[in-house]
Design a protein around this motif. Sequence first.
Motif, PDB file in Angstrom:
ATOM      1  N   VAL A 169       0.678  -1.288   0.101  1.00 16.95           N
ATOM      2  CA  VAL A 169      -0.089   0.038  -0.020  1.00 16.95           C
ATOM      3  C   VAL A 169       0.797   1.246   0.080  1.00 16.95           C
ATOM      4  O   VAL A 169       1.662   1.626   1.023  1.00 16.95           O
ATOM      5  N   HIS A 170       0.966   1.850  -1.193  1.00 20.45           N
ATOM      6  CA  HIS A 170       1.814   3.211  -1.336  1.00 20.45           C
ATOM      7  C   HIS A 170       1.428   4.160  -0.592  1.00 20.45           C
ATOM      8  O   HIS A 170       0.390   4.241   0.118  1.00 20.45           O
ATOM      9  N   ARG A 198      -3.225   0.528  -5.967  1.00 24.39           N
ATOM     10  CA  ARG A 198      -3.296   1.808  -6.317  1.00 24.39           C
ATOM     11  C   ARG A 198      -4.445   2.523  -5.635  1.00 24.39           C
ATOM     12  O   ARG A 198      -5.606   2.014  -5.575  1.00 24.39           O
ATOM     13  N   ALA A 199      -4.142   3.672  -4.838  1.00 26.36           N
ATOM     14  CA  ALA A 199      -4.980   4.402  -4.191  1.00 26.36           C
ATOM     15  C   ALA A 199      -6.239   5.022  -5.132  1.00 26.36           C
ATOM     16  O   ALA A 199      -6.039   5.228  -6.260  1.00 26.36           O
ATOM     17  N   PRO A 200      -7.468   5.196  -4.501  1.00 29.72           N
ATOM     18  CA  PRO A 200      -8.554   5.776  -5.522  1.00 29.72           C
ATOM     19  C   PRO A 200      -8.442   7.000  -5.785  1.00 29.72           C
ATOM     20  O   PRO A 200      -9.225   7.302  -6.938  1.00 29.72           O
ATOM     21  N   PHE A 210       3.483   1.985   3.302  1.00 31.76           N
ATOM     22  CA  PHE A 210       4.464   3.180   3.487  1.00 31.76           C
ATOM     23  C   PHE A 210       3.778   4.526   3.502  1.00 31.76           C
ATOM     24  O   PHE A 210       2.946   4.724   2.654  1.00 31.76           O
ATOM     25  N   SER A 211       4.058   5.129   4.509  1.00 28.77           N
ATOM     26  CA  SER A 211       3.621   6.760   4.987  1.00 28.77           C
ATOM     27  C   SER A 211       2.159   6.475   4.933  1.00 28.77           C
ATOM     28  O   SER A 211       1.601   5.907   5.994  1.00 28.77           O
ATOM     29  N   SER A 257      -2.765   0.876   7.182  1.00 30.16           N
ATOM     30  CA  SER A 257      -2.657  -0.575   7.579  1.00 30.16           C
ATOM     31  C   SER A 257      -2.559  -0.681   9.033  1.00 30.16           C
ATOM     32  O   SER A 257      -3.231  -1.715   9.448  1.00 30.16           O
ATOM     33  N   MET A 258      -1.997   0.148   9.677  1.00 28.84           N
ATOM     34  CA  MET A 258      -2.184  -0.011  11.302  1.00 28.84           C
ATOM     35  C   MET A 258      -3.449   0.244  11.927  1.00 28.84           C
ATOM     36  O   MET A 258      -3.934  -0.524  12.614  1.00 28.84           O
TER      37      MET A 258
END
Length: 221
Positions: free
Chosen positions: A25-26, A52-54, A112-113, A119-120
């Motif tokens: 997950v970028h 890829r994010a939306p 990441f970032s 994610s957390m």
Amino acid sequence: MNTDLSLHYISRPANRKNAPLLILVHGYGSNEQDLFSFAPQMDAGIHIVSVRAPYELPPYGAAWYAIDYTADKGKFSDLNQARESIQLLKKFVGEVKDRYDVNAKSINMLGFSQGAILSMAMALSDPSIFKNVVAMSGYLNEDLIVDMDGLESRFRESELTTNFFISHGTMDQVIPFSWAMQAQPVMERLDVDYVFKQYPMGHGVSPENFHDMKRWLESRL
């Protein structure tokens, strides 16, 4: 790029059946190609999906939620968009499990970032989703966690408890190192398998950081 699921993604199939799944997950302004650069160096027995994010950020980037750097009191994050993206990611994880021959008991996420923040939040809201979460250069945002007060009982009662690898650069100018450190007391309270690693770097992933993460993750799949 694959467009057959609810979010666009690219993947590297594993060399075996019923493989552990790793979802990448970028961060803000990046895209699915960024973290996918990790794939050739990861164990060939892991099925890797980079999503890829939306929200599009032309010309080539995307975001999981908006950030306004011109806000009066410092940068502002759109937490409603963040919550919507969490729900999209949960749906996407289910779709990947149905679409590919992966081990439903070994679903893992590396963010990441912005990706680490989400994610957390996902893992702490529902510890039954992921076996392992890698959170690089992010922080624990309590506003995104469902029922923060019930965190300990939720982890105590869950059949699956997520393990965490948290890493951050001590010279990060995007997300302060002090923000990342706030995750440690929460992890201690939950008594989970976690590591918190710091590196003399900015907002990125150093070779040492990558190799530490790789060893940690592959030993827990």
